[in-house]
Design an enzyme around this catalytic site. Sequence first.
Site, PDB file in Angstrom:
ATOM      1  N   GLU A  51      -7.666  -4.712   6.611  1.00  0.00           N
ATOM      2  CA  GLU A  51      -7.367  -5.857   5.749  1.00  0.00           C
ATOM      3  C   GLU A  51      -6.533  -6.894   6.483  1.00  0.00           C
ATOM      4  OE1 GLU A  51      -5.722  -8.519   2.741  1.00  0.00           O
ATOM      5  OE2 GLU A  51      -4.564  -7.246   4.089  1.00  0.00           O
ATOM      6  N   ASP A  89      -3.901  -0.132   6.585  1.00  0.00           N
ATOM      7  CA  ASP A  89      -3.381  -0.775   7.804  1.00  0.00           C
ATOM      8  C   ASP A  89      -2.243  -1.718   7.414  1.00  0.00           C
ATOM      9  OD1 ASP A  89      -5.249  -2.551   6.527  1.00  0.00           O
ATOM     10  OD2 ASP A  89      -5.315  -3.763   8.362  1.00  0.00           O
TER      11      ASP A  89
END
Lengths: 469, 469
Positions: free
Chosen positions: A166, A102
Site C-alpha cells: 500500500e 507494509d
Amino acid sequence: MAFFCNFTLTQTTSNSMINQYIHDNKDRFINELLDMLRIPSVSADKKFKADVLRTAEFVQARLAEAGADKVELVETAGNPVVYGEKIIDPSLPTVLVYGHYDVQPADPYELWNSPPFEPVIKDGNIYARGACDDKGQMYMHVKAFETMVKTNTLACNVKFMIEGEEEIGSVNLATFVRENKNRLQGDVILISDTGMLGNDTPSITTGLRGMSYVEVEVTGPNRDLHSGLYGGAVANPINILCQMIASMHDENNHITIPGFYDNVQELTQEERAEMARAPFNLEKYKKAIGLSDVHGEEGYVTMERNSIRPTLDVNGIWGGYTGEGAKTVIASKAYAKISMRLVPNQSSEEITEKFKKHFESIAPKSVTVEVKPHHGGEPVVTPTDSAAYQAASKAYEETFGVKPVPVRSGGSIPIVAMFKSELGLDSVLMGFGLDTDAIHSPNEHFGVFNYMKGIETIPLFYKHFADMK
Amino acid sequence: MAFFCNFTLTQTTSNSMINQYIHDNKDRFINELLDMLRIPSVSADKKFKADVLRTAEFVQARLAEAGADKVELVETAGNPVVYGEKIIDPSLPTVLVYGHYDVQPADPYELWNSPPFEPVIKDGNIYARGACDDKGQMYMHVKAFETMVKTNTLACNVKFMIEGEEEIGSVNLATFVRENKNRLQGDVILISDTGMLGNDTPSITTGLRGMSYVEVEVTGPNRDLHSGLYGGAVANPINILCQMIASMHDENNHITIPGFYDNVQELTQEERAEMARAPFNLEKYKKAIGLSDVHGEEGYVTMERNSIRPTLDVNGIWGGYTGEGAKTVIASKAYAKISMRLVPNQSSEEITEKFKKHFESIAPKSVTVEVKPHHGGEPVVTPTDSAAYQAASKAYEETFGVKPVPVRSGGSIPIVAMFKSELGLDSVLMGFGLDTDAIHSPNEHFGVFNYMKGIETIPLFYKHFADMK
C-alpha cells in the site's frame, strides 16, 4: 414485538459476551500487535524485503489461529497478499476486509524518541512505525474476527485481503483482484486505514483524494563543476529545478499546470456549508504542528484545502553537496519527488501526463529533464445512504455514544476506486486513528483506547450490516 | 659586455644543471606526489581529521629533506600550517610560497573511474582528489625548491606557508598571518592554485572572485506530516525554499538581492575588448561539459559571466524523503548551501549581510528561516606591471615558448586579498592546471606534463625575480 424482545435479548447477550471476551484478552491483543510492530516491513526499501515477508507470515498465522479458513500467502509480482476467509452461511452477506501490513520508511530516525521498530506504550499510546498506519488498524479486524468466532457471534461471512504494497501504491493489487474476482465476491469492502476527527467526535471517511506521484531529474553539465570557474556561465540544475518547481504555483497558490483543474468537481455552497459544520479549531490546528500561519490556495479554508482541493507537494529534493561544511560545486544533476493529490473527477493518468508535458515544456534549453511516474490512484467519494455506511454509523454511535460525522479526507487509498471498478463494491472506511497520530512521521503512535474501541466497534458493524441486508 | 657574457654563461649552465637534476629525479618527484595523494586530507569532513594531520606531517618531512630550515607544524585553532624557510642572504629578495595540503570532499564516489585516494596515471594524467588542487601544484614548489638547493642555484630567500583549511575558507589563516607577521616578511607571495588557458596557451591569473557562502534552513511544520492529510493546507518548506531560491534571479538572470550590485566594478569597453582577445571557443566549451546551451546573465558573454560578474549558485539542497521509492511526506525542514562569487569591489561581509536580510524578508509567515554564514573571501585584482608578474611572464615564456596571457579567473583564493591587507604583499598566481582537470569534481586529474613544467618554470621565476629586484 416478541421478535423485538428476543432480538434485544440476543443482542445484549452477544454484546456482553463480546465485551467480556475482549476484556479478558486485551493484554494479548496488545502484545500480538507489538510483536508485529517489531518487524520493519518497509515496502519502499528493498533491504527490508525479508522483514516484509516475515510480517506477511505473521498475519497469515494469526488469521489462521483466529479461525479463518483457506489462509494463504498469494504470490504477486511484488509482496504477497494474505488471504483468508470464513464462510458460515452463503445466504448471509459477505464482508471483504482490506488492510495492509507494509509500513512507510521510518527515517529520519534521529527524530524518533524511541526506535521506530521497538514499540513502547507511553501515556496510553503505542509508539512505533505502523502502530496506526496500518498494522494497528488492520489488526483490529483480525482480533474483532477472533472475538466473533470464539464467542460464536459472527453475523456475516468474512474474507480478508491484507496486502504488503500500500505504501508504494498497491502496484500489484489490481492484478491480484482481477485474477481472484470469484474468490473476492462479497457485499461490501471494510477498511480501517483512515482517521477520526477525535475520540469524542467519531467520523467516517466518505471521500478520499487520488494521487499522481512522479520523480524528476534535471541535468545540467555532464559532471560536477567548480562553482568558481563555471559559476554564472552554465545552468545550475539545482537553481533551475527550484525555478521550475516554484513556477508550478501562482501567487494565489493555484497550480499552473495547463488543464490541471479541468475536471475538478467544485462543491456547491451548500456542500461547503455542510463541511464547515465539522468541528475545527484553526488555532489548535496551528499549535499542534507548530505553525505561525497556515498556507494554501486562495478562496478555500484549511479543511477544504486538505480534502476537496488538489495539491502539488515536493516530498523530497536533493542535489549537490549535502555533507558537513562547504563545497563549492555546481552539481551535474538535481532531483525531486513530487506528489499531486487529486479530487473527483481528476484522472491520475491524465494529470501525470499533463505534469510530464508541462515540466518538459518549461525546462530551459540549457538543461535536460526526465520525469519518471511512480504510482497513482483515483479519487473517490463513497455513498452515505448505503446499508454499510448506516451499519457503521450505528456501530460507532453505540460504542462512542455519539453519531459519527461524515468527512472527506485528504489522504489517498487508491484501491478504493479500483475495488469499485473491478469488483463493483463500495467501501466503508471505518477509521479509528487520529490526525495527531503522526502517521508517515517520526513518533507515529496509536491510542490503546482507539485500538480497543476498534475491536469493540467492528463486531457491531457486522451485526447491523447483517440485520440491514 | 663582459658581464653580459658572464651572465648568459651562468644562466645557461644553471639552467642545464637544473634541467638535468629534474630529468634525473622525475620518477621520484612523481612518486612522492602519488604518496601524498593517497592520504585523504578532506578538511570539510571531521572524520578525515587524522589524515589531514598525516598530510601536514608528510609535507613537513619532504620540506626538510628538500633543504628547508626551521621546518615546523604551526598549530592553529584548526589544522596546522606547515612552515619552512631558507634564508641564503638577507640582501636577496624573499619569496613567500603559499599552497594548501587539504582537498575537497571526493563524493559522489560512484562517479570516479578509479578510487579518489588511490592515484593512477592514465594517458599522461595523474587521477586523484587533490592531484591538481592543490597537492600537485603545491608540491611543484617543494620539488623546484629541492632542485634549486641541490643544484646550488637558489637565487632568492624562500619561506613556505602551506595550510590545511583552504577548502573550508582558510578560517584560521588570517590569525596565523597576524601572529607571524615578522617571520612572514618578504617581497612577493607565490601561489600555484589556479589554472592556465591551455598547454599551448600559458596564462597568469591577474584577478580572482571573492565569495560569500551561506547555509539556509527553512522550517514549516514542527514535524514531518502526511502529505495527504495536510497537503494543500500547510506550507511545504521544500516548495517554499524553491520559491525563495527561484526569486533570487530575475528573467535576465540578474540577482535580485537589493544592493547586490551596488559596488560591482564595471569594466570599460576597452577592458572587455582586451578580455575578448583571449582564445575561447564556445562550441568546444559546451561540448567539454555536455551542454546544449550556456546559461547566464543577460548582456555578458561566457568568459565575462564566469570571471568579472558576481553569481549566486546553490551548491547543495536537501529535504524530505530522498530514498528509494515513494514517500508521501511533507518535510518539517528543507536546507540549501548557497555560494555567491563576488567581484571587485564587493565586500564578502556586506553581501552575506544583504543576503541574510533579503532571505529573511522574503520568507512567508507560514515558515521560519535561518541563515548560517559559512565563510567568505574578498575579490582581488593583481598588478601586471610588477617585477613579480614580469618575472613570472618571462619564466613561462622560456619554458612554454609563448608569452603568457593575463586572465581574470572566476575562482576564489580569499587569502590573496588577506595577504595584501595583512602583509602588504602582492601575489603572483603561477597556475599550471587546466580547466579540464575537473578539480572539485569526480576524476580530478593533473597532467604529468603540467606538473613537470611547473617544476621547470618555478626556478626561472626565482632567477628573474632576483635579477629584476
